[in-house]
Write an enzyme that holds these catalytic residues in place. Structure first.
Site, mmCIF file in Angstrom:
data_model
loop_
_atom_site.group_PDB
_atom_site.id
_atom_site.type_symbol
_atom_site.label_atom_id
_atom_site.label_comp_id
_atom_site.label_asym_id
_atom_site.label_seq_id
_atom_site.Cartn_x
_atom_site.Cartn_y
_atom_site.Cartn_z
ATOM 1 N N ARG A 59 0.846 -1.078 -0.006
ATOM 2 C CA ARG A 59 0.023 0.088 -0.022
ATOM 3 C C ARG A 59 0.769 1.288 -0.002
ATOM 4 O O ARG A 59 0.473 2.225 -0.564
ATOM 5 C CB ARG A 59 -0.920 0.038 1.176
ATOM 6 C CG ARG A 59 -2.014 1.175 1.190
ATOM 7 C CD ARG A 59 -3.050 1.254 2.243
ATOM 8 N NE ARG A 59 -4.204 2.102 2.083
ATOM 9 C CZ ARG A 59 -4.498 2.744 3.229
ATOM 10 N NH1 ARG A 59 -3.931 2.245 4.397
ATOM 11 N NH2 ARG A 59 -5.417 3.662 2.930
ATOM 12 N N HIS A 63 0.570 4.294 -2.395
ATOM 13 C CA HIS A 63 0.301 5.740 -2.147
ATOM 14 C C HIS A 63 1.356 6.733 -2.627
ATOM 15 O O HIS A 63 1.358 8.003 -2.975
ATOM 16 C CB HIS A 63 0.311 5.711 -0.662
ATOM 17 C CG HIS A 63 -1.184 5.599 -0.073
ATOM 18 N ND1 HIS A 63 -1.540 6.111 1.095
ATOM 19 C CD2 HIS A 63 -2.004 4.704 -0.557
ATOM 20 C CE1 HIS A 63 -3.004 5.597 1.195
ATOM 21 N NE2 HIS A 63 -3.170 4.642 0.276
ATOM 22 N N ASN A 91 -3.956 8.619 6.003
ATOM 23 C CA ASN A 91 -2.688 7.696 6.764
ATOM 24 C C ASN A 91 -3.094 6.677 7.571
ATOM 25 O O ASN A 91 -2.140 6.223 8.025
ATOM 26 C CB ASN A 91 -1.840 8.898 7.304
ATOM 27 C CG ASN A 91 -2.556 9.551 8.769
ATOM 28 O OD1 ASN A 91 -3.774 8.984 8.954
ATOM 29 N ND2 ASN A 91 -1.842 10.074 9.715
ATOM 30 N N HIS A 188 -5.960 -5.572 -2.615
ATOM 31 C CA HIS A 188 -6.891 -5.926 -1.596
ATOM 32 C C HIS A 188 -6.932 -7.153 -1.289
ATOM 33 O O HIS A 188 -8.186 -7.591 -0.441
ATOM 34 C CB HIS A 188 -8.172 -5.044 -1.816
ATOM 35 C CG HIS A 188 -8.077 -3.509 -1.766
ATOM 36 N ND1 HIS A 188 -9.134 -2.637 -2.104
ATOM 37 C CD2 HIS A 188 -6.916 -2.887 -1.633
ATOM 38 C CE1 HIS A 188 -8.289 -1.392 -2.161
ATOM 39 N NE2 HIS A 188 -7.439 -1.357 -1.646
HETATM 40 C C1 HEM Z 1 -8.599 1.623 -6.473
HETATM 41 C C2 HEM Z 1 -8.486 2.580 -5.523
HETATM 42 C C3 HEM Z 1 -8.060 2.373 -4.182
HETATM 43 C C4 HEM Z 1 -8.755 2.742 -3.310
HETATM 44 C C5 HEM Z 1 -10.097 3.526 -2.868
HETATM 45 C C6 HEM Z 1 -8.281 1.964 -1.969
HETATM 46 C C7 HEM Z 1 -8.626 2.311 -0.668
HETATM 47 C C8 HEM Z 1 -8.195 1.454 0.478
HETATM 48 C C9 HEM Z 1 -8.667 1.670 1.916
HETATM 49 C C10 HEM Z 1 -9.525 2.637 2.274
HETATM 50 C C11 HEM Z 1 -7.855 0.724 2.688
HETATM 51 C C12 HEM Z 1 -7.895 0.561 4.251
HETATM 52 C C13 HEM Z 1 -7.132 1.688 4.842
HETATM 53 C C14 HEM Z 1 -7.632 1.435 6.485
HETATM 54 O O1 HEM Z 1 -9.035 1.795 6.871
HETATM 55 O O2 HEM Z 1 -6.780 1.210 7.406
HETATM 56 C C15 HEM Z 1 -7.045 0.137 2.049
HETATM 57 C C16 HEM Z 1 -5.965 -0.754 2.003
HETATM 58 C C17 HEM Z 1 -5.229 -1.273 1.225
HETATM 59 N N1 HEM Z 1 -4.839 -1.048 0.006
HETATM 60 FE FE1 HEM Z 1 -6.104 -0.114 -1.184
HETATM 61 N N2 HEM Z 1 -7.165 1.168 -2.173
HETATM 62 C C18 HEM Z 1 -7.006 1.520 -3.622
HETATM 63 C C19 HEM Z 1 -6.140 0.873 -4.606
HETATM 64 C C20 HEM Z 1 -5.128 0.167 -3.776
HETATM 65 C C21 HEM Z 1 -3.920 -0.303 -4.676
HETATM 66 C C22 HEM Z 1 -3.641 0.026 -6.374
HETATM 67 C C23 HEM Z 1 -2.979 -1.118 -4.023
HETATM 68 C C24 HEM Z 1 -1.781 -1.686 -4.558
HETATM 69 C C25 HEM Z 1 -1.846 -2.485 -5.533
HETATM 70 C C26 HEM Z 1 -3.919 -1.348 -2.626
HETATM 71 C C27 HEM Z 1 -3.464 -1.992 -1.533
HETATM 72 C C28 HEM Z 1 -3.925 -1.850 -0.319
HETATM 73 C C29 HEM Z 1 -3.381 -2.865 0.612
HETATM 74 C C30 HEM Z 1 -2.222 -3.741 0.606
HETATM 75 C C31 HEM Z 1 -4.208 -2.428 1.685
HETATM 76 C C32 HEM Z 1 -3.873 -3.112 3.315
HETATM 77 C C33 HEM Z 1 -2.965 -2.144 3.950
HETATM 78 C C34 HEM Z 1 -2.516 -2.745 5.475
HETATM 79 O O3 HEM Z 1 -3.128 -3.884 5.811
HETATM 80 O O4 HEM Z 1 -1.804 -1.956 5.926
HETATM 81 N N3 HEM Z 1 -5.073 -0.400 -2.805
HETATM 82 N N4 HEM Z 1 -7.114 0.614 0.532
HETATM 83 C C1 LIG Z 2 -1.926 10.688 10.995
HETATM 84 O O1 LIG Z 2 -2.150 11.931 10.757
HETATM 85 C C2 LIG Z 2 -2.635 12.549 11.966
HETATM 86 C C3 LIG Z 2 -3.410 13.808 11.728
HETATM 87 O O2 LIG Z 2 -2.568 14.592 10.914
HETATM 88 C C4 LIG Z 2 -1.390 12.437 12.843
HETATM 89 O O3 LIG Z 2 -1.805 13.065 14.036
HETATM 90 C C5 LIG Z 2 -0.903 11.103 13.033
HETATM 91 O O4 LIG Z 2 0.428 10.967 13.709
HETATM 92 C C6 LIG Z 2 -0.709 10.625 11.560
HETATM 93 N N1 LIG Z 2 -0.385 9.037 11.717
HETATM 94 C C7 LIG Z 2 0.726 8.323 11.239
HETATM 95 C C8 LIG Z 2 0.736 6.935 11.456
HETATM 96 O O5 LIG Z 2 1.729 9.258 10.760
#
Ligand code: HEM
Ligand SMILES: *[C@@H]1O[C@H](CO)[C@@H](O)[C@H](O)[C@H]1NC(C)=O
Ligand SMILES: *[C@@H]1O[C@H](CO)[C@@H](O)[C@H](O)[C@H]1NC(C)=O
Ligand SMILES: *[C@@H]1O[C@H](CO)[C@@H](O)[C@H](O)[C@H]1NC(C)=O
Length: 316
Positions: A59, A63, A91, A188
């Site tokens: 991820r 980003h 973040n 995902h």
């Molecule tokens: C298509 C648009 C995308 C959206 C809207 C999106 C959105 C998100 C969101 C909201 C989360 C969860 C964050 C949280 O609540 O902690 C997430 C997690 C994740 N996303 Fe996406 N994402 C997108 C595309 C991608 C792409 C292109 C990749 C990599 C190729 C990716 C890889 C991941 C991974 C691996 C996680 C899990 C992260 C973790 O467990 O630390 N995502 N994504």
């Molecule tokens: C995410 O953003 C918040 C608000 O700016 C900040 O307080 C927090 O430390 C950030 N978390 C990480 C993991 O960088």
């Protein structure tokens, strides 16, 4: 013939403009021969200690590439009154930055000052996928690190509430196709999401539906129980693909069962073309792996920075 030459020149000029510098597979062959081994070891060691590391690295690279290109801007720390990307709104779960620091330290010990943090991150994301049982691809290298990171620019990332046209627009702005969108969303299959990222679907969805009708009822009930309205547990949430921690094509099978977690996942059924690709990847893991690897290389070549940072957390 004259027309051919002009056409080819145009292609060359266009690719120079859009790529800026070109990446190559053997970029560090002479200057840092052991690079790939060193990074792979750092990722493997970290993942052995903490199972959440591979998803985090994948991820993080996404980003990075979607804001200012793949220039390691996501790794910079806030400084003075500049709030960096990592302190911006989405973040919520970016973590495991220390893995890139460790890899960079080991790389610097062997070949000081030549390998960019952006390349280390691209390699680490590839290794994370492979370590999770997914495909492995050769990573073109030669990225440079950027000198700017702004929290406000994380708004340029696609949101989990996006519909299919918003997703397509977000990807096409970065020269990524509909196929790239569907293939890369397969990332995902790994990782975890907090309730806030899908709450829109299970409470006050819209004026006529409390729950998003594109959610399977049993899945909606499960999500509601995980994320009660007055939820006090800050870390409540669910894995994106609850069936396994393996990098596989289950993500697409879940979408076909109306069990995609985010609106942006389920939205991949909303055009014939994206729906066709979801079905194809659900049927064939092979086809998914091939497309994912290709799209990662494409996403990984979005142009960014200008220097090779000494410390991934700060500009030189
Ligand atoms: C298509 C648009 C995308 C959206 C809207 C999106 C959105 C998100 C969101 C909201 C989360 C969860 C964050 C949280 O609540 O902690 C997430 C997690 C994740 N996303 Fe996406 N994402 C997108 C595309 C991608 C792409 C292109 C990749 C990599 C190729 C990716 C890889 C991941 C991974 C691996 C996680 C899990 C992260 C973790 O467990 O630390 N995502 N994504
Ligand atoms: C995410 O953003 C918040 C608000 O700016 C900040 O307080 C927090 O430390 C950030 N978390 C990480 C993991 O960088
Ligand atoms: C997607 O959302 C945008 C912004 O809310 C809206 O203008 C557009 O009509 C929506 N498109 C679809 C296909 O629902
Ligand atoms: C709520 O969403 C459903 C499903 O997308 C849709 O059919 C319905 O028209 C929406 N209602 C309103 C008031 O927008």
């Amino acid at each position: 013939m004259a027309i051919m030459v002009t056409f080819l020149n145009l292609i060359t000029i266009f690719s120079l403009v859009s790529i800026g510098y070109s990446l190559s597979l053997n970029y560090y062959e002479k200057t840092c021969h052991d690079l790939e081994y060193i990074v792979a070891k750092a990722v493997k060691d970290a993942a052995a200690r903490d199972k959440t590391v591979p998803a985090a690295l994948l991820r993080m690279h996404f980003h990075d590439c979607f804001v200012r290109g793949c220039d390691a801007s996501v790794l910079l720390y806030s400084k003075g009154n500049n709030k960096a990307e990592k302190d911006g709104p989405p973040n919520i779960s970016l973590h495991a930055f220390y893995v890139i620091d460790e890899a960079k330290r080991a790389v610097e010990a062997k070949c000081p000052g030549v390998v960019s943090c952006a390349d280390i991150l691209a390699l680490a994301a590839r290794d994370a996928v492979f370590l999770s049982g997914g495909p492995r691809w050769d990573v073109p290298k030669g990225r440079k690190d950027g000198r700017t990171s702004k929290a406000s620019e994380t708004r340029q990332l696609p949101a989990p509430t996006f519909n299919i046209s918003q997703l397509q627009q977000s990807f096409s702005q970065r020269a990524l196709s509909v196929k790239d969108l569907v293939a890369l969303s397969g990332g995902h299959t790994l990782g975890f999401s907090h309730c806030s990222s899908f709450r829109n679907r299970i409470q006050n969805f819209n004026a006529t539906h409390d729950v998003d009708p594109s959610l399977h009822p049993s899945f909606a009930a499960k999500l509601k129980s995980i994320c009660p309205l007055k939820n006090k547990a800050k870390n409540a949430g669910t894995t994106l693909d609850p069936s396994s921690t393996t990098f596989d094509n289950t993500y697409y099978k879940l979408i076909l069962q109306q069990k995609g977690l985010f609106s942006s996942d389920q939205a991949l059924l909303d055009t014939p073309k994206t729906k066709h690709l979801v079905s194809k990847f659900a049927r064939s893991q092979e086809a998914f792996y091939e497309a994912f690897a290709k799209s990662m290389i494409k996403m990984g070549s979005i142009n960014g920075g200008q220097e090779v940072r000494k410390d991934c957390r700060k500009i030189n």
